[in-house]
Design a protein around this motif. Structure first.
Motif, short mmCIF file in Angstrom:
data_model
loop_
_atom_site.label_atom_id
_atom_site.label_comp_id
_atom_site.label_asym_id
_atom_site.label_seq_id
_atom_site.Cartn_x
_atom_site.Cartn_y
_atom_site.Cartn_z
N ASP A 250 6.06 23.73 -1.74
CA ASP A 250 5.31 24.67 -2.57
C ASP A 250 3.81 24.53 -2.33
O ASP A 250 3.07 25.50 -2.37
CB ASP A 250 5.61 24.44 -4.05
N LYS A 251 3.40 23.29 -2.10
CA LYS A 251 1.98 23.02 -1.87
C LYS A 251 1.85 21.98 -0.75
O LYS A 251 2.48 20.93 -0.80
CB LYS A 251 1.33 22.49 -3.15
N VAL A 252 1.02 22.29 0.22
CA VAL A 252 0.75 21.35 1.31
C VAL A 252 -0.29 20.35 0.80
O VAL A 252 -1.29 20.76 0.20
CB VAL A 252 0.24 22.11 2.55
N PRO A 253 -0.08 19.06 1.03
CA PRO A 253 -1.07 18.06 0.58
C PRO A 253 -2.44 18.32 1.19
O PRO A 253 -2.56 18.68 2.36
CB PRO A 253 -0.50 16.73 1.10
N ASP A 254 -3.47 18.11 0.37
CA ASP A 254 -4.83 18.31 0.87
C ASP A 254 -5.31 17.05 1.59
O ASP A 254 -4.65 16.02 1.57
CB ASP A 254 -5.79 18.71 -0.26
N GLN A 255 -6.49 17.15 2.20
CA GLN A 255 -7.00 16.06 3.03
C GLN A 255 -7.19 14.77 2.25
O GLN A 255 -6.94 13.67 2.75
CB GLN A 255 -8.29 16.48 3.72
N SER A 256 -7.63 14.85 1.01
CA SER A 256 -7.84 13.65 0.19
C SER A 256 -6.52 12.97 -0.13
O SER A 256 -6.41 11.75 -0.10
CB SER A 256 -8.54 14.00 -1.12
N THR A 257 -5.51 13.78 -0.42
CA THR A 257 -4.18 13.24 -0.72
C THR A 257 -3.60 12.53 0.50
O THR A 257 -2.99 11.47 0.38
CB THR A 257 -3.26 14.37 -1.20
N ILE A 258 -3.80 13.11 1.67
CA ILE A 258 -3.31 12.50 2.91
C ILE A 258 -4.01 11.16 3.13
O ILE A 258 -3.36 10.15 3.43
CB ILE A 258 -3.56 13.44 4.11
N TRP A 259 -5.32 11.15 2.97
CA TRP A 259 -6.09 9.91 3.16
C TRP A 259 -5.64 8.84 2.17
O TRP A 259 -5.42 7.69 2.54
CB TRP A 259 -7.58 10.19 3.01
N LEU A 260 -5.53 9.22 0.89
CA LEU A 260 -5.12 8.25 -0.14
C LEU A 260 -3.72 7.71 0.12
O LEU A 260 -3.45 6.53 -0.09
CB LEU A 260 -5.18 8.90 -1.53
N PHE A 261 -2.81 8.57 0.58
CA PHE A 261 -1.45 8.13 0.89
C PHE A 261 -1.45 7.10 2.01
O PHE A 261 -0.82 6.06 1.92
CB PHE A 261 -0.60 9.34 1.28
N ARG A 262 -2.20 7.38 3.07
CA ARG A 262 -2.27 6.45 4.20
C ARG A 262 -2.87 5.12 3.76
O ARG A 262 -2.38 4.04 4.10
CB ARG A 262 -3.08 7.06 5.35
N GLU A 263 -3.94 5.18 2.96
CA GLU A 263 -4.58 3.96 2.46
C GLU A 263 -3.64 3.16 1.56
O GLU A 263 -3.61 1.94 1.61
CB GLU A 263 -5.87 4.30 1.71
N LYS A 264 -2.88 3.85 0.74
CA LYS A 264 -1.93 3.19 -0.16
C LYS A 264 -0.82 2.51 0.65
O LYS A 264 -0.36 1.43 0.30
CB LYS A 264 -1.36 4.19 -1.16
N MET A 265 -0.39 3.14 1.73
CA MET A 265 0.62 2.51 2.60
C MET A 265 0.07 1.22 3.20
O MET A 265 0.78 0.21 3.24
CB MET A 265 1.03 3.48 3.72
N ILE A 266 -1.17 1.26 3.65
CA ILE A 266 -1.79 0.07 4.25
C ILE A 266 -1.96 -1.01 3.19
O ILE A 266 -1.64 -2.18 3.42
CB ILE A 266 -3.14 0.44 4.90
N GLU A 267 -2.46 -0.61 2.03
CA GLU A 267 -2.69 -1.55 0.92
C GLU A 267 -1.40 -2.25 0.50
O GLU A 267 -1.39 -3.44 0.19
CB GLU A 267 -3.27 -0.77 -0.27
N ASN A 268 -0.29 -1.53 0.52
CA ASN A 268 1.00 -2.08 0.12
C ASN A 268 1.78 -2.67 1.30
O ASN A 268 2.92 -3.08 1.15
CB ASN A 268 1.85 -1.00 -0.57
N GLN A 269 1.14 -2.66 2.46
CA GLN A 269 1.69 -3.26 3.67
C GLN A 269 3.07 -2.71 4.04
O GLN A 269 3.96 -3.46 4.44
CB GLN A 269 1.73 -4.78 3.55
#
Length: 131
Positions: free
Chosen positions: A103-122
């Motif tokens: 319904d909605k494509v993630p925006d650039q900030s959401t993509i960045w935050l998701f990638r950072e959260k993956m790294i943070e949670n290893q």
């Protein structure tokens, strides 16, 4: 009566989207070839574990885990920045199909935050190794 009109518009939109995608598919869609080869649901519990709003208190709903992961796959496969991934996913029907027509494509900030959260949670290395 209003519901009927909405369903008709939805069906009409689906008809035209599928008709347009058929043209892309005829030319060859690499993403459509790759998508069924991967069991995406395997990644859902891994990704879901990095969110802390799963309690009774709830919180803001998360974006679909698989859509977010597929956005990163698109970025990596096509060498896209966060902004360009957002733009291309909104523009390219093959990207939308790969994402499951969200319904909605993630925006650039959401993509960045998701990638950072993956790294943070290893969990980033585990995800890419599994892929």
């Amino acid at each position: 009566m209003i519901l009927y009109i909405f369903n008709s518009m939805y069906d009409l939109n689906n008809y035209f989207i599928n008709k347009q995608y058929a043209k892309v598919e005829e030319l060859g869609d690499r993403l459509a070839d790759i998508d069924p080869l991967i069991d995406w649901e395997v990644f859902r519990p891994i990704i879901k574990s990095m969110y802390d709003n799963q309690s009774e208190k709830g919180g803001r709903p998360n974006n679909d885990e698989i859509v977010m992961l597929k956005m990163l796959v698109l970025q990596t496969s096509y060498g896209l920045s966060d902004f360009e991934a957002q733009k291309q996913a909104n523009d390219r029907i093959s990207f939308l199909k790969f994402l499951g027509f969200p319904d909605k494509v993630p925006d650039q900030s959401t993509i960045w935050l998701f990638r950072e959260k993956m790294i943070e949670n290893q969990i980033d290395d585990a995800i890419w190794e599994e892929l």
